[in-house]
Design a protein around this motif. Structure first.
Motif, PDB file in Angstrom:
ATOM      1  N   ILE A   1       0.819  -1.219   0.000  1.00 39.26           N
ATOM      2  CA  ILE A   1       0.000   0.000   0.000  1.00 39.26           C
ATOM      3  C   ILE A   1       0.852   1.268   0.000  1.00 39.26           C
ATOM      4  O   ILE A   1       0.397   2.324  -0.440  1.00 39.26           O
ATOM      5  N   ASP A   2       2.097   1.171   0.475  1.00 41.51           N
ATOM      6  CA  ASP A   2       2.955   2.361   0.530  1.00 41.51           C
ATOM      7  C   ASP A   2       3.248   2.914  -0.867  1.00 41.51           C
ATOM      8  O   ASP A   2       3.468   4.112  -1.040  1.00 41.51           O
ATOM      9  N   ALA A   3       3.232   2.023  -1.867  1.00 46.34           N
ATOM     10  CA  ALA A   3       3.541   2.462  -3.239  1.00 46.34           C
ATOM     11  C   ALA A   3       2.494   3.435  -3.772  1.00 46.34           C
ATOM     12  O   ALA A   3       2.779   4.230  -4.662  1.00 46.34           O
ATOM     13  N   LEU A   4       1.287   3.394  -3.216  1.00 45.04           N
ATOM     14  CA  LEU A   4       0.232   4.290  -3.687  1.00 45.04           C
ATOM     15  C   LEU A   4       0.458   5.737  -3.254  1.00 45.04           C
ATOM     16  O   LEU A   4      -0.173   6.648  -3.799  1.00 45.04           O
ATOM     17  N   SER A   5       1.331   5.940  -2.285  1.00 46.95           N
ATOM     18  CA  SER A   5       1.603   7.295  -1.789  1.00 46.95           C
ATOM     19  C   SER A   5       2.875   7.893  -2.380  1.00 46.95           C
ATOM     20  O   SER A   5       3.191   9.059  -2.132  1.00 46.95           O
TER      21      SER A   5
ATOM     22  N   TRP B   1      -8.465   2.917  -2.646  1.00 48.25           N
ATOM     23  CA  TRP B   1      -9.089   2.897  -3.968  1.00 48.25           C
ATOM     24  C   TRP B   1      -9.018   4.284  -4.600  1.00 48.25           C
ATOM     25  O   TRP B   1      -8.703   4.431  -5.778  1.00 48.25           O
ATOM     26  N   GLN B   2      -9.273   5.332  -3.811  1.00 49.95           N
ATOM     27  CA  GLN B   2      -9.211   6.692  -4.327  1.00 49.95           C
ATOM     28  C   GLN B   2      -7.781   7.080  -4.714  1.00 49.95           C
ATOM     29  O   GLN B   2      -7.567   7.770  -5.723  1.00 49.95           O
ATOM     30  N   LEU B   3      -6.814   6.631  -3.930  1.00 49.56           N
ATOM     31  CA  LEU B   3      -5.415   6.901  -4.278  1.00 49.56           C
ATOM     32  C   LEU B   3      -5.058   6.260  -5.615  1.00 49.56           C
ATOM     33  O   LEU B   3      -4.366   6.860  -6.450  1.00 49.56           O
TER      34      LEU B   3
ATOM     35  N   GLN C   1      -6.697   8.175  -8.521  1.00 49.21           N
ATOM     36  CA  GLN C   1      -5.974   9.409  -8.821  1.00 49.21           C
ATOM     37  C   GLN C   1      -4.739   9.138  -9.662  1.00 49.21           C
ATOM     38  O   GLN C   1      -4.433   9.868 -10.609  1.00 49.21           O
ATOM     39  N   ARG C   2      -4.013   8.061  -9.327  1.00 46.60           N
ATOM     40  CA  ARG C   2      -2.804   7.720 -10.084  1.00 46.60           C
ATOM     41  C   ARG C   2      -3.155   7.326 -11.520  1.00 46.60           C
ATOM     42  O   ARG C   2      -2.486   7.740 -12.473  1.00 46.60           O
ATOM     43  N   VAL C   3      -4.200   6.531 -11.682  1.00 37.94           N
ATOM     44  CA  VAL C   3      -4.605   6.092 -13.016  1.00 37.94           C
ATOM     45  C   VAL C   3      -5.051   7.290 -13.859  1.00 37.94           C
ATOM     46  O   VAL C   3      -4.649   7.434 -15.028  1.00 37.94           O
ATOM     47  N   GLN C   4      -5.857   8.156 -13.265  1.00 35.87           N
ATOM     48  CA  GLN C   4      -6.339   9.322 -14.014  1.00 35.87           C
ATOM     49  C   GLN C   4      -5.186  10.251 -14.401  1.00 35.87           C
ATOM     50  O   GLN C   4      -5.121  10.729 -15.534  1.00 35.87           O
ATOM     51  N   THR C   5      -4.281  10.485 -13.448  1.00 41.82           N
ATOM     52  CA  THR C   5      -3.129  11.343 -13.728  1.00 41.82           C
ATOM     53  C   THR C   5      -2.276  10.763 -14.852  1.00 41.82           C
ATOM     54  O   THR C   5      -1.863  11.471 -15.783  1.00 41.82           O
TER      55      THR C   5
END
Length: 384
Positions: free
Chosen positions: A107-111, A152-154, A157-161
């Motif tokens: 999960i840390d990779a999402l930040s 899920w929101q994180l 955001q990454r996918v959209q960006t």
């Protein structure tokens, strides 16, 4: 020193060298949930008061329950084929903590900040693999839901960006692939659908955009009995209007309706349903088959059963179990109105009993009861 990898997205998995251990299967749900919370707050003291609030708020003896869980957890960790696993749970003054020198949480990779300046196919694929599934599936403690939505929101955001950056860099195929793979996790996610459609429309791929939207919309209606709405709908609406060049005749339109009709009941919103009921009452004297209004209600008796899920299940059964000329609406989570024509008023009970049997195959009557009342619509008596 060996890195200990713990996966919390799409499972609760411990990976060490050649070892892959499902921690929920190994520990059980309650103990696994306790360990997951400590992992999430690794190297931080979690007070006993906080843990009791999270896990044993309704327990008559929460301190004993917590001590038993810690004892069982340590014993299970000691039995794992992983060096020093038994020492990961530390007792500190006032609480406990999880300490593992070379811990790596997925999960840390999402930040981690996302560099979109030079995205390539390999990095795009890695982004897809970053989210193999929701946070701690299989566990249902209340504290998990907030984190589940947060991660899920994180990811969204990454996918959209990334997709927006790829589209701007003219790597539209990579952007489309990324969004479609993300939509496999939640095909009705409006933000992802909107961005995917926008990328198609910017390339003037109108037919593909409309086809994608209609596929999602039809699937959504079949599953939930209502129209798929949001930004995606408004984006495609005007494109469809601009691309409808053919002028229809009444015969064309009837043929089109015939080709797209489905053998399922028609769902409509409450105001439309009310108007249809009024019209049926006005036409009652001319109808060869009586029109009947049914009010179906659910009473959930199992506190662990969601009223929303029960209502959604009944919604699907009503839609697929009635005829195409029957109409229904949803008044609330657990109450529905149905308008049907039957040969005799008493046939209504036969239809509703059949629906009830189908419903109880999904949710037993010991957990939720389906009740219904019905009344034949009669023409209003005229005054004066």
């Amino acid at each position: 020193m060996e890195t200990i990898r713990i996966q919390m997205l799409g499972g609760f998995i411990l990976r060490s060298q050649d070892q892959t251990i499902d921690l929920i299967d190994c520990l059980g749900k309650q103990t696994a949930s306790f360990l997951a919370y400590l992992c999430l707050n690794h190297n931080i003291l979690v007070t006993k008061e906080k843990l009791i609030e999270m896990f044993w708020e309704d327990s008559k003896n929460p301190l004993n329950a917590m001590k038993f869980t810690v004892h069982r957890l340590r014993k299970c960790l000691e039995e794992l084929p992983v060096p020093e696993a038994g020492s990961w749970i530390l007792t500190q003054r006032g609480g406990y903590s999880f300490s593992c020198a070379n811990l790596s949480l997925d999960i840390d990779a999402l930040s981690v900040p996302l560099d979109v300046s030079s995205l390539n196919e390999e990095q795009t694929e890695a982004l897809v693999q970053l989210y193999p599934g929701e946070f701690l599936p299989g566990l249902d403690q209340s504290w998990i839901y907030t984190y589940r939505e947060q991660y899920w929101q994180l990811y969204l955001q990454r996918v959209q960006t990334a997709a927006q950056a790829l589209a701007e860099q003219q790597h539209t195929q990579q952007a489309e692939t990324l969004l479609l793979k993300a939509l496999q996790l939640d095909q009705y996610q409006d933000q992802l659908n909107y961005l995917y459609l926008k990328i198609l429309l910017d390339q003037k791929k109108y037919a593909r955009a409309i086809q994608h939207y209609e596929k999602i919309s039809d699937s959504f209606y079949k599953e939930f009995g209502m129209e798929f709405q949001g930004q995606s709908q408004s984006l495609v609406y005007f494109v469809k209007a601009d691309n409808e060049e053919k002028e229809l005749t009444p015969i064309d339109y009837l043929a089109e309706l015939e080709s797209t009709s489905e053998p399922a009941a028609f769902y409509c919103e409450r105001p439309v349903f009310a108007k249809l009921v009024q019209n049926k009452r006005l036409e009652a004297s001319r109808n060869q088959e009586p029109a009947v209004l049914v009010i179906a209600s659910l009473k959930v008796t199992d506190p662990k059963l969601s009223t929303q899920d029960s209502g959604d299940q009944l919604n699907r059964i009503i839609r697929s179990g009635l005829r195409a000329n029957d109409v229904y609406t949803r008044f609330s989570k657990t109450q529905f109105g149905i308008l049907m024509n039957v040969r005799q008023k008493e046939d209504t009970a036969l239809v509703m009993d059949r629906l009830a049997r189908r419903f109880y195959k999904k949710i037993p009557s010991s957990r939720c009861r389906l009740n219904y009342e019905y009344e034949q619509l009669k023409e209003k008596s005229r005054q004066g």
